[in-house]
Design a protein around this motif. Structure first.
Motif, mmCIF file in Angstrom:
data_model
loop_
_atom_site.group_PDB
_atom_site.id
_atom_site.type_symbol
_atom_site.label_atom_id
_atom_site.label_comp_id
_atom_site.label_asym_id
_atom_site.label_seq_id
_atom_site.Cartn_x
_atom_site.Cartn_y
_atom_site.Cartn_z
ATOM 1 N N SER A 7 -4.270 -0.371 -1.792
ATOM 2 C CA SER A 7 -5.292 -0.906 -2.696
ATOM 3 C C SER A 7 -6.016 -2.079 -2.024
ATOM 4 O O SER A 7 -5.573 -2.575 -0.986
ATOM 5 N N PRO A 8 -7.113 -2.550 -2.620
ATOM 6 C CA PRO A 8 -7.816 -3.707 -2.071
ATOM 7 C C PRO A 8 -6.927 -4.955 -1.999
ATOM 8 O O PRO A 8 -7.184 -5.859 -1.209
ATOM 9 N N LYS A 9 -5.854 -4.998 -2.792
ATOM 10 C CA LYS A 9 -4.907 -6.117 -2.755
ATOM 11 C C LYS A 9 -3.710 -5.806 -1.844
ATOM 12 O O LYS A 9 -2.692 -6.480 -1.896
ATOM 13 N N TYR A 10 -3.826 -4.765 -1.038
ATOM 14 C CA TYR A 10 -2.789 -4.328 -0.099
ATOM 15 C C TYR A 10 -1.517 -3.884 -0.804
ATOM 16 O O TYR A 10 -0.418 -3.996 -0.273
ATOM 17 N N GLN A 11 -1.650 -3.321 -1.989
ATOM 18 C CA GLN A 11 -0.515 -2.785 -2.715
ATOM 19 C C GLN A 11 -0.451 -1.278 -2.508
ATOM 20 O O GLN A 11 -1.476 -0.623 -2.335
ATOM 21 N N VAL A 12 0.783 -0.751 -2.534
ATOM 22 C CA VAL A 12 1.004 0.682 -2.347
ATOM 23 C C VAL A 12 1.882 1.180 -3.489
ATOM 24 O O VAL A 12 2.892 0.558 -3.811
ATOM 25 N N VAL A 13 1.504 2.296 -4.100
ATOM 26 C CA VAL A 13 2.311 2.904 -5.142
ATOM 27 C C VAL A 13 3.216 3.946 -4.491
ATOM 28 O O VAL A 13 2.759 4.808 -3.744
ATOM 29 N N ILE A 14 4.506 3.864 -4.802
ATOM 30 C CA ILE A 14 5.460 4.855 -4.289
ATOM 31 C C ILE A 14 5.430 6.044 -5.243
ATOM 32 O O ILE A 14 5.636 5.882 -6.446
ATOM 33 N N PRO A 15 5.165 7.243 -4.727
ATOM 34 C CA PRO A 15 5.070 8.420 -5.596
ATOM 35 C C PRO A 15 6.337 8.631 -6.430
ATOM 36 O O PRO A 15 7.454 8.321 -5.994
ATOM 37 N N LYS A 16 6.152 9.156 -7.638
ATOM 38 C CA LYS A 16 7.254 9.339 -8.583
ATOM 39 C C LYS A 16 8.397 10.149 -7.989
ATOM 40 O O LYS A 16 9.563 9.810 -8.169
ATOM 41 N N ARG A 17 8.081 11.214 -7.291
ATOM 42 C CA ARG A 17 9.131 12.066 -6.708
ATOM 43 C C ARG A 17 10.010 11.274 -5.759
ATOM 44 O O ARG A 17 11.238 11.400 -5.751
ATOM 45 N N VAL A 18 9.410 10.391 -4.961
ATOM 46 C CA VAL A 18 10.163 9.570 -4.007
ATOM 47 C C VAL A 18 10.975 8.508 -4.750
ATOM 48 O O VAL A 18 12.137 8.254 -4.427
ATOM 49 N N ARG A 19 10.378 7.881 -5.781
ATOM 50 C CA ARG A 19 11.102 6.888 -6.587
ATOM 51 C C ARG A 19 12.346 7.497 -7.204
ATOM 52 O O ARG A 19 13.428 6.897 -7.195
#
Length: 67
Positions: A7-19
């Motif tokens: 994201s523009p704030k350097y955040q990354v969402v971990i996909p649900k399957r991986v979580r």
């Protein structure tokens, strides 16, 4: 293969399957390891969570003059 976008704030969402696969919870600490050509995220585990993770009999014998 799962993908995620920075994201523009350097955040990354971990996909649900991986979580779900790694049983990640909100607030859990991940180690960020920078390697040549890639980044690895490794879930940190508390010392108490590691207790008993090695299989087999405890063969540790303390010297008799030690507590």
């Amino acid at each position: 293969m799962d993908v995620s976008t920075v994201s523009p704030k350097y955040q990354v969402v971990i996909p649900k399957r991986v979580r779900e696969q790694f049983d990640l919870k909100p607030g859990q600490v991940l180690q960020v390891i920078a390697l040549p050509g890639r980044i690895e995220l490794v879930p940190s585990r508390s010392v108490s969570a590691l207790r008993g993770f090695l299989e087999g009999e405890n063969t540790f014998e303390r010297e008799s003059d030690r507590l």
